[in-house]
Design a protein around this motif. Structure first.
Motif, mmCIF file in Angstrom:
data_model
loop_
_atom_site.group_PDB
_atom_site.id
_atom_site.type_symbol
_atom_site.label_atom_id
_atom_site.label_comp_id
_atom_site.label_asym_id
_atom_site.label_seq_id
_atom_site.Cartn_x
_atom_site.Cartn_y
_atom_site.Cartn_z
ATOM 1 N N LEU A 282 -32.872 -46.522 40.110
ATOM 2 C CA LEU A 282 -33.058 -45.214 39.484
ATOM 3 C C LEU A 282 -31.888 -44.293 39.824
ATOM 4 O O LEU A 282 -31.342 -43.614 38.941
ATOM 5 C CB LEU A 282 -34.377 -44.597 39.955
ATOM 6 C CG LEU A 282 -34.646 -43.162 39.492
ATOM 7 C CD1 LEU A 282 -34.878 -43.110 37.988
ATOM 8 C CD2 LEU A 282 -35.836 -42.573 40.240
ATOM 9 N N LEU A 283 -31.505 -44.257 41.098
ATOM 10 C CA LEU A 283 -30.359 -43.433 41.488
ATOM 11 C C LEU A 283 -29.112 -43.843 40.713
ATOM 12 O O LEU A 283 -28.356 -42.994 40.232
ATOM 13 C CB LEU A 283 -30.113 -43.562 42.996
ATOM 14 C CG LEU A 283 -31.202 -43.056 43.942
ATOM 15 C CD1 LEU A 283 -30.773 -43.252 45.397
ATOM 16 C CD2 LEU A 283 -31.534 -41.600 43.685
ATOM 17 N N ASP A 284 -28.896 -45.142 40.580
ATOM 18 C CA ASP A 284 -27.729 -45.622 39.836
ATOM 19 C C ASP A 284 -27.797 -45.185 38.377
ATOM 20 O O ASP A 284 -26.793 -44.735 37.800
ATOM 21 C CB ASP A 284 -27.639 -47.150 39.919
ATOM 22 C CG ASP A 284 -27.283 -47.650 41.311
ATOM 23 O OD1 ASP A 284 -26.770 -46.852 42.120
ATOM 24 O OD2 ASP A 284 -27.535 -48.842 41.588
ATOM 25 N N ALA A 285 -28.969 -45.332 37.768
ATOM 26 C CA ALA A 285 -29.124 -44.990 36.349
ATOM 27 C C ALA A 285 -28.880 -43.505 36.100
ATOM 28 O O ALA A 285 -28.393 -43.115 35.036
ATOM 29 C CB ALA A 285 -30.515 -45.389 35.867
ATOM 30 N N LEU A 286 -29.213 -42.680 37.086
ATOM 31 C CA LEU A 286 -29.035 -41.237 36.950
ATOM 32 C C LEU A 286 -27.670 -40.766 37.448
ATOM 33 O O LEU A 286 -27.369 -39.572 37.410
ATOM 34 C CB LEU A 286 -30.141 -40.503 37.723
ATOM 35 C CG LEU A 286 -31.560 -40.684 37.185
ATOM 36 C CD1 LEU A 286 -32.572 -40.053 38.129
ATOM 37 C CD2 LEU A 286 -31.694 -40.102 35.786
ATOM 38 N N GLY A 287 -26.852 -41.687 37.940
ATOM 39 C CA GLY A 287 -25.528 -41.331 38.430
ATOM 40 C C GLY A 287 -25.565 -40.552 39.738
ATOM 41 O O GLY A 287 -24.675 -39.732 39.995
ATOM 42 N N ILE A 288 -26.565 -40.828 40.565
ATOM 43 C CA ILE A 288 -26.716 -40.127 41.839
ATOM 44 C C ILE A 288 -26.171 -41.012 42.959
ATOM 45 O O ILE A 288 -26.722 -42.084 43.243
ATOM 46 C CB ILE A 288 -28.198 -39.783 42.119
ATOM 47 C CG1 ILE A 288 -28.767 -38.885 41.017
ATOM 48 C CG2 ILE A 288 -28.354 -39.132 43.489
ATOM 49 C CD1 ILE A 288 -30.263 -38.638 41.128
ATOM 50 N N ASP A 289 -25.100 -40.579 43.592
ATOM 51 C CA ASP A 289 -24.535 -41.358 44.699
ATOM 52 C C ASP A 289 -25.436 -41.311 45.924
ATOM 53 O O ASP A 289 -25.656 -42.331 46.595
ATOM 54 C CB ASP A 289 -23.147 -40.834 45.056
ATOM 55 C CG ASP A 289 -22.122 -41.090 43.960
ATOM 56 O OD1 ASP A 289 -22.267 -42.101 43.233
ATOM 57 O OD2 ASP A 289 -21.190 -40.273 43.818
ATOM 58 N N ALA A 290 -25.926 -40.121 46.262
ATOM 59 C CA ALA A 290 -26.810 -39.943 47.409
ATOM 60 C C ALA A 290 -27.705 -38.744 47.126
ATOM 61 O O ALA A 290 -27.324 -37.821 46.400
ATOM 62 C CB ALA A 290 -26.016 -39.735 48.697
ATOM 63 N N ALA A 291 -28.901 -38.750 47.715
ATOM 64 C CA ALA A 291 -29.874 -37.693 47.443
ATOM 65 C C ALA A 291 -30.714 -37.432 48.677
ATOM 66 O O ALA A 291 -30.781 -38.250 49.609
ATOM 67 C CB ALA A 291 -30.782 -38.100 46.284
ATOM 68 N N HIS A 292 -31.350 -36.269 48.700
ATOM 69 C CA HIS A 292 -32.465 -36.053 49.615
ATOM 70 C C HIS A 292 -33.652 -36.847 49.076
ATOM 71 O O HIS A 292 -33.878 -36.883 47.854
ATOM 72 C CB HIS A 292 -32.858 -34.575 49.669
ATOM 73 C CG HIS A 292 -31.768 -33.656 50.143
ATOM 74 N ND1 HIS A 292 -31.054 -33.880 51.306
ATOM 75 C CD2 HIS A 292 -31.296 -32.492 49.617
ATOM 76 C CE1 HIS A 292 -30.185 -32.896 51.478
ATOM 77 N NE2 HIS A 292 -30.308 -32.048 50.465
ATOM 78 N N LEU A 293 -34.417 -37.463 49.968
ATOM 79 C CA LEU A 293 -35.610 -38.202 49.565
ATOM 80 C C LEU A 293 -36.825 -37.630 50.279
ATOM 81 O O LEU A 293 -36.774 -37.379 51.489
ATOM 82 C CB LEU A 293 -35.485 -39.689 49.916
ATOM 83 C CG LEU A 293 -34.300 -40.472 49.340
ATOM 84 C CD1 LEU A 293 -34.368 -41.923 49.810
ATOM 85 C CD2 LEU A 293 -34.277 -40.397 47.819
ATOM 86 N N SER A 294 -37.902 -37.426 49.529
ATOM 87 C CA SER A 294 -39.168 -36.987 50.116
ATOM 88 C C SER A 294 -40.271 -37.880 49.575
ATOM 89 O O SER A 294 -40.548 -37.882 48.374
ATOM 90 C CB SER A 294 -39.448 -35.520 49.771
ATOM 91 O OG SER A 294 -40.680 -35.097 50.348
ATOM 92 N N GLY A 295 -40.882 -38.653 50.463
ATOM 93 C CA GLY A 295 -41.908 -39.596 50.025
ATOM 94 C C GLY A 295 -43.229 -39.368 50.731
ATOM 95 O O GLY A 295 -43.260 -39.094 51.926
ATOM 96 N N GLU A 296 -44.301 -39.485 49.964
ATOM 97 C CA GLU A 296 -45.658 -39.322 50.502
ATOM 98 C C GLU A 296 -46.322 -40.688 50.600
ATOM 99 O O GLU A 296 -46.243 -41.497 49.674
ATOM 100 C CB GLU A 296 -46.454 -38.383 49.573
ATOM 101 C CG GLU A 296 -47.907 -38.178 49.966
ATOM 102 C CD GLU A 296 -48.841 -39.074 49.193
ATOM 103 O OE1 GLU A 296 -49.872 -39.475 49.776
ATOM 104 O OE2 GLU A 296 -48.556 -39.407 48.027
ATOM 105 N N SER A 297 -46.958 -40.971 51.736
ATOM 106 C CA SER A 297 -47.710 -42.207 51.949
ATOM 107 C C SER A 297 -46.803 -43.422 51.701
ATOM 108 O O SER A 297 -45.783 -43.575 52.364
ATOM 109 C CB SER A 297 -48.944 -42.213 51.034
ATOM 110 O OG SER A 297 -49.877 -43.175 51.452
#
Length: 292
Positions: free
Chosen positions: A98-113
């Protein structure tokens, strides 16, 4: 004029926020994605059997400071349901795609459970893709068999019989204040659980509650200790999947972590206490101050 309730409906939460809902092909998996806002990238991951609406009460607020991406993980929500075990590495590969498809090299991630488990695994094995990490009620860090059995039983019951009664019981499991569970939220999940092929899909998700499968991905200092991203542990005082003793385990394993507890909330603080949830995220991800 009669006072309106704080929460009217899921999509009313986004009524005044520009956003885009689309489906992307991620390695052959049609994936439902919602994006809003501008600024640094922040990706939100839901839990077992969930969907991106788990963050309906937060997206507009977060979009004031971030480019927010919420999506249905493979085998969840309205994304595709390929017949393969959705182990943590598979879910992490889907996130990276998904990150690749959106052209995002790096992101903040927030995950629940389960989403927290996936983001932590991603941060440990692909540290270059993660700026900062929020683990929101990640659940059962100690790999307790009784917690696994309870999750399997309640989830299977709801998916095999997606009636109002069984699905409402499954959703209420996530809440400390069960009166906040709306008919809309229950019916949305009933619709997900009624999708053709979803009974098989949930079995492919619940493999992670099988100790033999879980062993390869279980929370362990060996891989958790490799996480270099600054990490926020976001706990609650009424989480049915794990207590503060488990948060203390993670604090001991993570090189750079801090803990904040949201009071008077269960497994979904992002829904029960959205303003507190937003405040904590802003401080940790944007201002980098003490998030407490």
């Amino acid at each position: 004029m009669t006072d309106l309730p704080e929460h009217i409906s899921i999509w009313a939460e986004l009524a005044d926020t520009d956003h885009q809902l689309q489906h992307l092909d991620i390695a052959g998996v049609r994936t439902r994605v919602l994006r809003a806002g501008s600024g640094p990238d922040l990706v939100l991951l839901h839990g077992t059997g969930g969907h991106l609406e788990a963050y309906a009460r937060d997206i507009a607020g977060l979009a004031e400071d971030f480019t927010v991406t919420a999506y249905d993980m493979v085998g969840h929500g309205w994304s595709d349901l390929p017949d393969t075990p959705y182990t943590v590495d598979v879910l992490a590969a889907h996130l990276l795609g998904l990150l690749d498809a959106l052209g995002i090299d790096a992101a903040h991630l927030s995950g629940e459970s389960l989403g927290g488990w996936v983001t932590a695994w991603t941060a440990a094995h692909h540290p270059d893709r993660v700026h900062r990490l929020v683990l929101n009620t990640p659940g059962n860090i100690a790999n307790k068999p009784e917690v696994m059995e309870r999750l399997k039983a309640s989830t299977r019951a709801a998916v095999r019989d997606p009636s109002d009664e069984t699905v409402r019981r499954r959703v209420e499991f996530l809440f400390h204040h069960t009166e906040m569970v709306t008919d809309e939220l229950v019916n949305l999940r009933r619709a997900v659980y009624s999708r053709p092929g979803f009974v098989r899909a949930i079995e492919n998700t619940l493999v992670l509650q099988d100790p033999a499968v879980r062993r390869d991905f279980a929370w362990d200092p060996g891989w958790v200790g490799k996480i270099t991203a600054p990490t926020l542990l976001l706990w609650t005082d009424h989480d049915p999947t794990g207590g503060l003793d488990e948060a203390e385990l993670l604090l001991g394993w993570l090189p750079d972590a801090r803990l904040v507890v949201i009071e008077d909330a269960g497994h979904w603080p992002q829904w029960e206490k959205p303003q507190r949830y937003l405040e904590i995220h802003r401080r940790f991800l944007r201002d980098r101050r003490d998030p407490s």
